[in-house]
Design a protein around this motif. Structure first.
Motif, short mmCIF file in Angstrom:
data_model
loop_
_atom_site.label_atom_id
_atom_site.label_comp_id
_atom_site.label_asym_id
_atom_site.label_seq_id
_atom_site.Cartn_x
_atom_site.Cartn_y
_atom_site.Cartn_z
N SER A 74 2.86 8.45 -4.54
CA SER A 74 2.45 7.17 -3.95
C SER A 74 3.06 5.99 -4.70
O SER A 74 3.49 5.02 -4.09
N VAL A 75 3.09 6.09 -6.04
CA VAL A 75 3.67 5.01 -6.84
C VAL A 75 5.16 4.88 -6.56
O VAL A 75 5.67 3.77 -6.32
N LEU A 76 5.87 6.00 -6.57
CA LEU A 76 7.31 5.97 -6.30
C LEU A 76 7.58 5.49 -4.87
O LEU A 76 8.56 4.76 -4.63
N PHE A 77 6.73 5.90 -3.95
CA PHE A 77 6.92 5.49 -2.56
C PHE A 77 6.84 3.97 -2.43
O PHE A 77 7.68 3.35 -1.76
N VAL A 78 5.85 3.36 -3.06
CA VAL A 78 5.69 1.91 -2.97
C VAL A 78 6.92 1.20 -3.55
O VAL A 78 7.45 0.25 -2.95
N ILE A 79 7.40 1.67 -4.70
CA ILE A 79 8.57 1.05 -5.34
C ILE A 79 9.79 1.13 -4.43
O ILE A 79 10.49 0.14 -4.19
N ILE A 80 10.07 2.33 -3.90
CA ILE A 80 11.26 2.53 -3.08
C ILE A 80 11.14 1.81 -1.75
O ILE A 80 12.10 1.20 -1.26
N ALA A 81 9.95 1.86 -1.15
CA ALA A 81 9.76 1.21 0.15
C ALA A 81 9.90 -0.31 0.03
O ALA A 81 10.55 -0.95 0.87
N VAL A 82 9.31 -0.89 -1.00
CA VAL A 82 9.38 -2.34 -1.18
C VAL A 82 10.82 -2.79 -1.40
O VAL A 82 11.28 -3.76 -0.78
N GLN A 83 11.56 -2.09 -2.26
CA GLN A 83 12.95 -2.50 -2.50
C GLN A 83 13.80 -2.29 -1.25
O GLN A 83 14.70 -3.09 -0.96
N GLY A 84 13.53 -1.24 -0.47
CA GLY A 84 14.30 -1.00 0.73
C GLY A 84 14.08 -2.06 1.79
O GLY A 84 15.03 -2.60 2.36
N ILE A 85 12.80 -2.38 2.04
CA ILE A 85 12.47 -3.38 3.05
C ILE A 85 12.94 -4.76 2.60
O ILE A 85 13.46 -5.56 3.40
N TYR A 86 12.77 -5.06 1.31
CA TYR A 86 13.24 -6.36 0.80
C TYR A 86 14.75 -6.48 0.92
O TYR A 86 15.28 -7.55 1.26
N SER A 87 15.47 -5.39 0.67
CA SER A 87 16.93 -5.42 0.79
C SER A 87 17.34 -5.71 2.23
O SER A 87 18.28 -6.48 2.48
N MET A 88 16.65 -5.10 3.18
CA MET A 88 16.94 -5.35 4.60
C MET A 88 16.66 -6.81 4.95
O MET A 88 17.46 -7.47 5.63
N TRP A 89 15.54 -7.31 4.49
CA TRP A 89 15.18 -8.71 4.75
C TRP A 89 16.20 -9.65 4.11
O TRP A 89 16.61 -10.65 4.72
N LEU A 90 16.65 -9.30 2.90
CA LEU A 90 17.61 -10.13 2.18
C LEU A 90 18.96 -10.16 2.90
O LEU A 90 19.63 -11.20 2.96
N LEU A 91 19.37 -9.02 3.45
CA LEU A 91 20.63 -8.97 4.20
C LEU A 91 20.59 -9.90 5.41
O LEU A 91 21.55 -10.62 5.69
#
Length: 298
Positions: A74-91
């Protein structure tokens, strides 16, 4: 040439002004490459983004969570999901700020020509790898359904079928296929989640404790990145969207649904089946319960 704006005087060469005019012309031309009647609506954009990330990778998440334990997972999921979604938003944000159209354009603006080419190569490898996995997956299933076909014949048939879809120029033409695929995938993950919950209620097996070894963390992270396979779609979908800057809200909403499906399926199925070692939870259910027709259908 002297230019006065709000009482401030600046100087710009004719060459620079011509260069800016060419850029604006190219940007306008690129925008018009997608006709209005082929632009995606908000709902269609949402459906396409969900389908882009709701692929076979999610069926492997119960195995990943069972391997790492639902606490660490769950901890790793939150970290990876947040960075992935933020990267998409940033693009998407960078695209609007730079008035560029593609990954390569944005990367070249930020990193120079060499950076743009490097991103282009990485994106080609990523999407090419995903295409190879899907081609192999579909061919294997076709061969299992029609045993008289050889492996080469199955690959050839599937390739010819996929070439028809490649000829479709606009993403909007694939929305109907995305809707169908989303329905099938949601049916599969709801079945896996409910089966996991039911098994956890009936069984006295203890969930796997957190297993924070380097190999486990690397494996879980790799599985999560594979599940978020649709990050390469964000700019093409945004380019086809006809609603302007509201796309970022659509992106967050769509990926929120995807993230909820990921964590629900991963935790529920891994708690119910802590010893799952199959890369597909639906295939595991069919093996564990061969007499249940519904699992065979799923």
């Amino acid at each position: 040439m002297k230019i006065t704006t709000n009482g401030k005087t600046t100087y710009q060469s004719v060459h620079n002004m011509e260069y800016d005019a060419v850029n604006r012309h190219q940007f306008s031309r690129q925008e018009s490459d997608v006709p209005n009647h082929k632009r995606l609506s908000s709902l269609e954009s949402c459906i396409t983004l969900i389908k882009g990330n709701l692929g076979p990778g999610i069926l492997n998440l119960p195995h990943a969570f069972a391997l790492a334990g639902y606490g660490l997972g769950s901890v790793l999921f939150v970290i990876i999901a947040v960075q992935g979604i933020y990267s998409m938003w940033l693009l998407v944000d960078c695209k609007h700020r730079t008035e560029k159209q593609s990954f390569m354009d944005v990367a070249e603006f930020a990193l120079g020509r060499a950076g743009g080419r490097l991103v282009e190569i990485f994106l080609l490898i990523l999407q090419g790898g995903v295409c190879c996995v899907f081609l192999s997956l579909i061919s294997t299933n076709l061969q299992a359904a029609v045993p008289i076909l050889s492996n080469g014949e199955a690959v050839g048939i599937v390739t010819c079928i996929l070439l028809v879809f490649v000829l479709l120029r606009f993403i909007k033409d694939l929305v109907w296929l995305s809707i169908t695929a989303n329905c099938f995938m949601l049916l599969a993950i709801f079945t896996a989640s409910i089966a996991g919950i039911a098994r956890s209620i009936q069984s006295h097996d203890k969930p796997v404790a957190s297993n924070a070894t380097p190999s486990t963390i690397v494996t879980f992270t790799s599985d999560m990145f594979f599940a978020f396979e649709g990050i390469g779609l964000v700019l093409p979908v945004e380019n086809s969207y006809g609603g302007g800057r509201c796309f970022r809200n659509i992106l967050l909403f769509s990926m929120g649904i995807v993230g909820t499906c990921f964590v629900t399926t991963g935790i529920a199925a891994s708690i119910g089946f802590p010893h799952v070692r199959n890369g597909s939870i639906t295939a595991y259910l069919k093996q564990e319960y061969p007499d249940v027709l519904w699992y065979s259908i799923i």
